[in-house]
Design a protein around this motif. Sequence first.
Motif, PDB file in Angstrom:
ATOM      1  N   VAL A 118       0.844  -1.187   0.000  1.00  0.00           N
ATOM      2  CA  VAL A 118       0.000   0.000   0.000  1.00  0.00           C
ATOM      3  C   VAL A 118       0.885   1.246   0.000  1.00  0.00           C
ATOM      4  N   ARG A 119       0.664   2.120  -0.959  1.00  0.00           N
ATOM      5  CA  ARG A 119       1.381   3.396  -1.013  1.00  0.00           C
ATOM      6  C   ARG A 119       0.858   4.363   0.059  1.00  0.00           C
ATOM      7  N   LYS A 120       1.545   5.495   0.199  1.00  0.00           N
ATOM      8  CA  LYS A 120       1.138   6.510   1.173  1.00  0.00           C
ATOM      9  C   LYS A 120      -0.269   7.033   0.856  1.00  0.00           C
ATOM     10  N   ASP A 121      -0.593   7.114  -0.451  1.00  0.00           N
ATOM     11  CA  ASP A 121      -1.912   7.630  -0.846  1.00  0.00           C
ATOM     12  C   ASP A 121      -3.020   6.588  -0.746  1.00  0.00           C
ATOM     13  N   GLY A 122      -2.686   5.394  -0.213  1.00  0.00           N
ATOM     14  CA  GLY A 122      -3.676   4.346  -0.028  1.00  0.00           C
ATOM     15  C   GLY A 122      -3.847   3.429  -1.223  1.00  0.00           C
ATOM     16  N   LEU A 123      -3.161   3.711  -2.310  1.00  0.00           N
ATOM     17  CA  LEU A 123      -3.274   2.898  -3.515  1.00  0.00           C
ATOM     18  C   LEU A 123      -2.479   1.601  -3.361  1.00  0.00           C
ATOM     19  N   LYS A 124      -3.101   0.469  -3.697  1.00  0.00           N
ATOM     20  CA  LYS A 124      -2.406  -0.812  -3.683  1.00  0.00           C
ATOM     21  C   LYS A 124      -1.674  -1.002  -5.004  1.00  0.00           C
ATOM     22  N   ILE A 125      -0.412  -1.415  -4.929  1.00  0.00           N
ATOM     23  CA  ILE A 125       0.371  -1.657  -6.135  1.00  0.00           C
ATOM     24  C   ILE A 125       1.041  -3.022  -6.047  1.00  0.00           C
ATOM     25  N   ASN A 126       1.361  -3.584  -7.199  1.00  0.00           N
ATOM     26  CA  ASN A 126       2.081  -4.858  -7.278  1.00  0.00           C
ATOM     27  C   ASN A 126       3.570  -4.584  -7.400  1.00  0.00           C
ATOM     28  N   ILE A 127       4.372  -5.333  -6.643  1.00  0.00           N
ATOM     29  CA  ILE A 127       5.818  -5.194  -6.757  1.00  0.00           C
ATOM     30  C   ILE A 127       6.474  -6.562  -6.952  1.00  0.00           C
ATOM     31  N   SER A 128       7.585  -6.545  -7.657  1.00  0.00           N
ATOM     32  CA  SER A 128       8.470  -7.703  -7.729  1.00  0.00           C
ATOM     33  C   SER A 128       9.585  -7.431  -6.736  1.00  0.00           C
ATOM     34  N   VAL A 129       9.848  -8.385  -5.844  1.00  0.00           N
ATOM     35  CA  VAL A 129      10.782  -8.118  -4.744  1.00  0.00           C
ATOM     36  C   VAL A 129      11.758  -9.278  -4.556  1.00  0.00           C
ATOM     37  N   THR A 130      12.997  -8.915  -4.267  1.00  0.00           N
ATOM     38  CA  THR A 130      14.016  -9.884  -3.881  1.00  0.00           C
ATOM     39  C   THR A 130      14.399  -9.602  -2.433  1.00  0.00           C
ATOM     40  N   THR A 131      14.276 -10.595  -1.568  1.00  0.00           N
ATOM     41  CA  THR A 131      14.595 -10.427  -0.151  1.00  0.00           C
ATOM     42  C   THR A 131      15.879 -11.177   0.187  1.00  0.00           C
ATOM     43  N   ILE A 132      16.648 -10.599   1.112  1.00  0.00           N
ATOM     44  CA  ILE A 132      17.942 -11.173   1.498  1.00  0.00           C
ATOM     45  C   ILE A 132      18.111 -11.037   3.006  1.00  0.00           C
ATOM     46  N   PRO A 133      18.427 -12.130   3.724  1.00  0.00           N
ATOM     47  CA  PRO A 133      18.730 -12.007   5.157  1.00  0.00           C
ATOM     48  C   PRO A 133      20.121 -11.410   5.341  1.00  0.00           C
ATOM     49  N   LEU A 134      20.288 -10.610   6.364  1.00  0.00           N
ATOM     50  CA  LEU A 134      21.583  -9.992   6.654  1.00  0.00           C
ATOM     51  C   LEU A 134      22.239 -10.750   7.806  1.00  0.00           C
TER      52      LEU A 134
ATOM     53  N   GLY B  20      18.964  -8.682  10.448  1.00  0.00           N
ATOM     54  CA  GLY B  20      17.821  -8.070   9.761  1.00  0.00           C
ATOM     55  C   GLY B  20      17.723  -8.562   8.339  1.00  0.00           C
ATOM     56  N   GLY B  21      17.129  -7.754   7.486  1.00  0.00           N
ATOM     57  CA  GLY B  21      16.958  -8.157   6.092  1.00  0.00           C
ATOM     58  C   GLY B  21      16.919  -6.968   5.164  1.00  0.00           C
ATOM     59  N   ALA B  22      17.148  -7.235   3.886  1.00  0.00           N
ATOM     60  CA  ALA B  22      17.091  -6.200   2.859  1.00  0.00           C
ATOM     61  C   ALA B  22      16.105  -6.624   1.781  1.00  0.00           C
ATOM     62  N   ALA B  23      15.499  -5.623   1.130  1.00  0.00           N
ATOM     63  CA  ALA B  23      14.562  -5.895   0.041  1.00  0.00           C
ATOM     64  C   ALA B  23      14.871  -4.971  -1.126  1.00  0.00           C
ATOM     65  N   LEU B  24      14.965  -5.551  -2.312  1.00  0.00           N
ATOM     66  CA  LEU B  24      15.099  -4.794  -3.560  1.00  0.00           C
ATOM     67  C   LEU B  24      13.791  -4.993  -4.320  1.00  0.00           C
ATOM     68  N   PHE B  25      13.128  -3.910  -4.704  1.00  0.00           N
ATOM     69  CA  PHE B  25      11.803  -4.073  -5.309  1.00  0.00           C
ATOM     70  C   PHE B  25      11.552  -3.037  -6.408  1.00  0.00           C
ATOM     71  N   ARG B  26      10.632  -3.421  -7.311  1.00  0.00           N
ATOM     72  CA  ARG B  26      10.222  -2.505  -8.381  1.00  0.00           C
ATOM     73  C   ARG B  26       8.717  -2.626  -8.602  1.00  0.00           C
ATOM     74  N   ASN B  27       8.133  -1.550  -9.103  1.00  0.00           N
ATOM     75  CA  ASN B  27       6.693  -1.482  -9.336  1.00  0.00           C
ATOM     76  C   ASN B  27       6.351  -2.203 -10.638  1.00  0.00           C
ATOM     77  N   ILE B  28       5.517  -3.249 -10.552  1.00  0.00           N
ATOM     78  CA  ILE B  28       5.120  -3.997 -11.753  1.00  0.00           C
ATOM     79  C   ILE B  28       3.606  -3.926 -11.953  1.00  0.00           C
ATOM     80  N   THR B  29       2.970  -2.882 -11.407  1.00  0.00           N
ATOM     81  CA  THR B  29       1.509  -2.768 -11.490  1.00  0.00           C
ATOM     82  C   THR B  29       1.038  -2.705 -12.935  1.00  0.00           C
ATOM     83  N   SER B  30       1.708  -1.888 -13.755  1.00  0.00           N
ATOM     84  CA  SER B  30       1.310  -1.771 -15.166  1.00  0.00           C
ATOM     85  C   SER B  30       1.483  -3.089 -15.890  1.00  0.00           C
TER      86      SER B  30
END
Length: 357
Positions: free
Chosen positions: A87-103, A112-122
Amino acid sequence: MPDTLNQAKLFQIITNNLPVGYMVINKEGLIVEFNKTAENITGFSRDEVLGTPHELFHASPATHACPLLEHVFAHRQGAVNTETEIVRKDGLKINISVTTIPLLDENGIFHGGAALFRNITSLKKMQRERENILSMFAHDMKNPLLASIGFINRILEGKTGNITEKQQQYLSVVSNNMKNIEALITGFLDFSRLEQHECLPVFSETALVPLVKKIFTNLSIAAERKQVELRFEAPPETGFLAHADPFMLERALTNIIANAVKYTVPKSTVTVGLTRQGTSFLFSVADTGPGIPPEKLPLIFEPFYRGENHDGNGSGLGLAISKTILACHGGSVEVESCPEKGSTFFIRLPQGDMRRP
């Protein structure tokens, strides 16, 4: 100290120029790093999110819906690529592709962990529109196809008059081919409905042992044709009761076991095992077929994928449908394979009601 400042400045420059969102959370689940692209994707500024729980972005309260909780905090898995909704700050739900990595540090201590992500809603929107067009096209094809099959059958049954042996032969070929096309269309429409959550499981108490025996009976002719023995191995207990949709589960298991019969070598054995593993039931389906090359393993559950050894029959949707059905039950399917020795599919099914919302 100047070297430390230079390194910190360099790190900031690198992260802010990454073409993907970058977020780091500490072992308490608080956000400690957030780059410019992450700001653009989420609508939140770095200052707004630092020190706040990462649940700020959650579109669902379910733990499995958060890749960081599921793959990093719960299981400490290495780099995992997945898709989710935030959920974005404006309340809009978006789809993301994400890669997660434990630290983890050099001593294996978790930080902790890290996440690399991009917006794939379109991209997801285009994919849904394409699927809807294909579904409508397939649906519009099915009714006239069924009508045509019916008319051909009437001719073959002699209801329109006598036909020659050659005409009967040709019409039988046409009828069989049309039935194959109808089966392909039905498979595609079923998969499309499952993918779009239009066909949901109807859960009830399901006895797994009788279910496997029923599948064996249904596949017995195909197995006998190849002189393949169907063997079922399970502990001598009667408590294999799952909370599942018996019809959908039967279809998922049938697809996998039928594939094993299809690809195993003649005069061999397909072995289905059933055990308990923690809070889940675990099926195994082992064959002695040609196996699957390692580079092809990630593809076999993709829609329409057919292996190098396929015989031209089938749609390539069977395993994709099985995977989707099992996901609807909160379960999963994985495969291990050795070229020239065979493959083993592992199907995990929760004992209780673990379906995903």
